[in-house]
Scaffold this motif. Structure first.
Motif, PDB file in Angstrom:
ATOM      1  N   LEU A 496       0.832  -1.206   0.000  1.00 21.15           N
ATOM      2  CA  LEU A 496       0.000   0.000   0.000  1.00 21.15           C
ATOM      3  C   LEU A 496       0.866   1.256   0.000  1.00 21.15           C
ATOM      4  O   LEU A 496       0.570   2.237  -0.699  1.00 21.15           O
ATOM      5  N   LEU A 497       1.948   1.227   0.795  1.00 18.14           N
ATOM      6  CA  LEU A 497       2.856   2.367   0.829  1.00 18.14           C
ATOM      7  C   LEU A 497       3.480   2.603  -0.544  1.00 18.14           C
ATOM      8  O   LEU A 497       3.598   3.754  -1.001  1.00 18.14           O
ATOM      9  N   GLY A 498       3.858   1.527  -1.210  1.00 20.39           N
ATOM     10  CA  GLY A 498       4.418   1.652  -2.551  1.00 20.39           C
ATOM     11  C   GLY A 498       3.430   2.260  -3.528  1.00 20.39           C
ATOM     12  O   GLY A 498       3.802   3.089  -4.370  1.00 20.39           O
ATOM     13  N   LEU A 499       2.143   1.866  -3.440  1.00 19.57           N
ATOM     14  CA  LEU A 499       1.115   2.446  -4.301  1.00 19.57           C
ATOM     15  C   LEU A 499       0.968   3.944  -4.056  1.00 19.57           C
ATOM     16  O   LEU A 499       0.855   4.746  -4.997  1.00 19.57           O
ATOM     17  N   VAL A 500       0.959   4.336  -2.767  1.00 17.14           N
ATOM     18  CA  VAL A 500       0.820   5.760  -2.428  1.00 17.14           C
ATOM     19  C   VAL A 500       1.992   6.556  -3.005  1.00 17.14           C
ATOM     20  O   VAL A 500       1.809   7.610  -3.621  1.00 17.14           O
ATOM     21  N   ILE A 501       3.216   6.020  -2.824  1.00 15.55           N
ATOM     22  CA  ILE A 501       4.407   6.711  -3.345  1.00 15.55           C
ATOM     23  C   ILE A 501       4.330   6.837  -4.859  1.00 15.55           C
ATOM     24  O   ILE A 501       4.659   7.884  -5.437  1.00 15.55           O
ATOM     25  N   PHE A 502       3.871   5.762  -5.527  1.00 12.35           N
ATOM     26  CA  PHE A 502       3.775   5.786  -6.990  1.00 12.35           C
ATOM     27  C   PHE A 502       2.803   6.857  -7.465  1.00 12.35           C
ATOM     28  O   PHE A 502       3.132   7.669  -8.348  1.00 12.35           O
ATOM     29  N   PHE A 503       1.586   6.872  -6.898  1.00 10.60           N
ATOM     30  CA  PHE A 503       0.576   7.810  -7.373  1.00 10.60           C
ATOM     31  C   PHE A 503       0.920   9.255  -7.013  1.00 10.60           C
ATOM     32  O   PHE A 503       0.677  10.174  -7.809  1.00 10.60           O
ATOM     33  N   VAL A 504       1.484   9.453  -5.827  1.00  2.00           N
ATOM     34  CA  VAL A 504       1.910  10.809  -5.456  1.00  2.00           C
ATOM     35  C   VAL A 504       3.028  11.275  -6.380  1.00  2.00           C
ATOM     36  O   VAL A 504       3.022  12.418  -6.873  1.00  2.00           O
ATOM     37  N   GLY A 505       4.002  10.385  -6.622  1.00  2.00           N
ATOM     38  CA  GLY A 505       5.098  10.730  -7.521  1.00  2.00           C
ATOM     39  C   GLY A 505       4.606  11.032  -8.921  1.00  2.00           C
ATOM     40  O   GLY A 505       5.064  11.989  -9.573  1.00  2.00           O
ATOM     41  N   GLU A 506       3.652  10.222  -9.424  1.00  2.00           N
ATOM     42  CA  GLU A 506       3.105  10.448 -10.753  1.00  2.00           C
ATOM     43  C   GLU A 506       2.375  11.793 -10.827  1.00  2.00           C
ATOM     44  O   GLU A 506       2.477  12.527 -11.824  1.00  2.00           O
ATOM     45  N   TYR A 507       1.649  12.142  -9.752  1.00  2.00           N
ATOM     46  CA  TYR A 507       0.908  13.412  -9.719  1.00  2.00           C
ATOM     47  C   TYR A 507       1.870  14.591  -9.842  1.00  2.00           C
ATOM     48  O   TYR A 507       1.670  15.499 -10.669  1.00  2.00           O
TER      49      TYR A 507
END
Length: 517
Positions: A496-507
């Protein structure tokens, strides 16, 4: 089909291809002989239809080629101006032989600069779906396959309702032997009892190189050697005969590898005379009788919940209710019962009587006291007598496809008198940790090498069939590894942490690009 038969079949296909396409090759500016050279003709055809050369590889991958052939037929027709819906329909339903009609009866005009972009949304969607199916089938067949745990034979290690990823790479991916089958399904079409495959033709057994051998105590997925699951066969017969790779999938722990001599004494496994050391995550279970003293109340509901007892339990006498029978309990669980006030004795149940249901069905052993038995190793030779034949009969006739006959005291293999037998492949001994609730090698014998599917590596979801609502999900088992030292650890929070980092980074990446523009 043998390797020789496949070679002849392959050459016949090349002749069929040449006869139906040589004029197309010439019209596209190539030489007619280029349509006759195996493999090279496919490479040239990819250039003619303006598709990548690596598509040629897909034509030789079982199951994948069943998807690719119709695509190539349609692409070939379109390269010569046959783009109508009727042309596409005829190309597919005639299994490509419509190209013969075009080759010999139509004026050929090669469209060298045709557009490869789909002309409408429907065509684009179909193209995308076909590509997705091809990629998914390659992953499913040669890399990772999803699998669900249906029974409690490995309870405590793997639970009913666990959803696994099974690696095909660890032991080497097995090339599909059944060449005509629906992709990404097993032996039947979902929600039906219709076979998902044709029994003929069959490829010889082949396996890609793996990254490890099967080790003792590995949990392994394999095809059940004596498949008797009745789904779409005559139920009056003893066995449902299927191709090897379409037999039902089983998952057990490998406790004996090729060359081992295995014994079971009072339920414990010995290899070459030494007690088999199981990993910490393995939790063998046995049946127990638990005697209550009848004086001190015992909170059985609490104990069952605390010990996560899921197999059936019952009182042997409903009137007295002083002896409880548990189908499956670990040694730690048994010790907890022993330490509970009100429990007078805890006795593990050990089979003593001879049981003819155990392999090789010679009225000699039982499920808890078994062997010694030799686990066959490829290339090794054993004496063959009427006494040893029951151990190896299925290997000789069913798994290694020899003609076995017994005439009095004489054993004949393929018409020749045989006093020894040399094994053509390796074999394994598979057992469940739930020792008294597992149909395993003790009952049907050895698992051949060509029946091995893969190694479970990851639990991506676990659903408790008895749970309700959100509690149906066993959150502590989600994203846990199957093997390894120590107790299982969930990596769900890290995921879940990895998903959050991915989407925040993509944003923020998109915001930065917009700012530069």
């Amino acid at each position: 089909m043998s390797a020789y038969q496949w070679f002849v079949f392959f050459l016949l296909l090349q002749i069929v291809h040449f006869l139906g396409t040589w004029k197309l090759y010439e019209s596209a500016g190539r030489k007619r002989w280029e349509a006759a050279i195996p493999v090279y003709n496919a490479i040239v055809l990819m250039k003619i239809i303006k598709r990548p050369t690596w598509w040629t590889v897909l034509l030789f991958i079982p199951i994948i080629n069943l998807i690719m052939f119709p695509v190539i037929w349609v692409e070939t027709l379109r390269s010569f101006g046959k783009r109508s819906a009727l042309d596409t329909f005829l190309g597919i339903v005639t299994l490509g032989f419509y190209i013969y009609y075009v080759n010999y009866t139509q004026k050929l005009e090669y469209v060298a600069d045709r557009s490869l972009t789909p002309q409408n949304k429907t065509a684009d969607t179909i193209s995308s779906l076909l590509f997705a199916v091809i990629v998914a089938t390659i992953v499913h067949t040669y890399f990772i396959q999803p699998y669900t745990i249906p029974t409690s034979s490995l309870e405590k290690s793997l639970l009913v309702g666990d959803f696994l990823f099974v690696s095909k790479m660890n032991y080497g991916a097995r090339v599909p032997m059944t060449t005509i089958a629906l992709p990404m399904v097993h032996d039947s079409i979902p929600l039906t009892k219709i076979k998902s495959y044709l029994t003929y033709p069959q490829l010889p057994y082949m396996r890609l190189p793996g990254i490890q051998n099967i080790d003792r105590t590995d949990i392994v997925v394999f095809n059940w050697p004596v498949d008797t699951v009745y789904k779409f066969y005559d139920t009056s017969k003893r066995r449902a005969y299927k191709p090897v790779d379409k037999k039902s999938n089983y998952v057990k722990r490998c406790v004996g590898i090729p060359g081992d001599t295995l014994s079971i004494r009072d339920g414990l496994i010995y290899i070459d005379g030494q007690l088999l050391q199981l990993p910490q995550r393995a939790k063998p279970q046995f049946s127990y009788k638990i005697a209550l003293d009848g004086k001190t109340p015992v909170n059985l509901e609490y104990l069952f919940k605390d010990l996560d007892i899921t197999d059936p339990a019952f009182f042997t006498n409903d009137t007295k209710r002083d002896t409880l029978f548990l189908n499956a309990l670990t040694e730690d669980g048994a010790q907890k019962f022993r330490n509970t006030p009100g429990i007078s004795s805890v006795t593990r149940q050990i089979s003593k009587n001879v049981d003819n249901s155990v392999f090789p069905h010679i009225n000699k052993w039982n499920r808890d006291n078994y062997g010694p038995i030799y686990i066959p190793e490829q290339g090794k030779t054993v004496p063959l007598t009427l006494e040893t034949l029951p151990f190896y009969r299925a290997i000789i006739s069913d798994y290694e496809n020899n003609d076995l006959k017994v005439d009095g005291s004489v054993i004949k293999i393929n018409g020749e008198v045989a006093t020894t037998y040399t094994f053509a492949q390796n074999y394994y001994w598979m057992m469940g940790d739930n020792r008294h609730n597992s149909e395993d090698s003790r009952y049907w014998g050895f698992v051949p090498q060509n029946h091995i599917v893969g190694k479970p590596i990851f639990i991506w979801l676990s659903i408790d069939p008895n749970g309700k609502g959100i509690n149906k999900i066993r959150w502590d088992r989600v994203f846990t590894t199957v093997s390894g030292d120590g107790q299982p650890q969930s990596y769900f929070k890290l995921f879940l942490l990895g998903l959050v980092i991915f989407f925040v980074g993509e944003y923020f990446w998109k915001k930065r690009k917009q700012a530069k523009v």
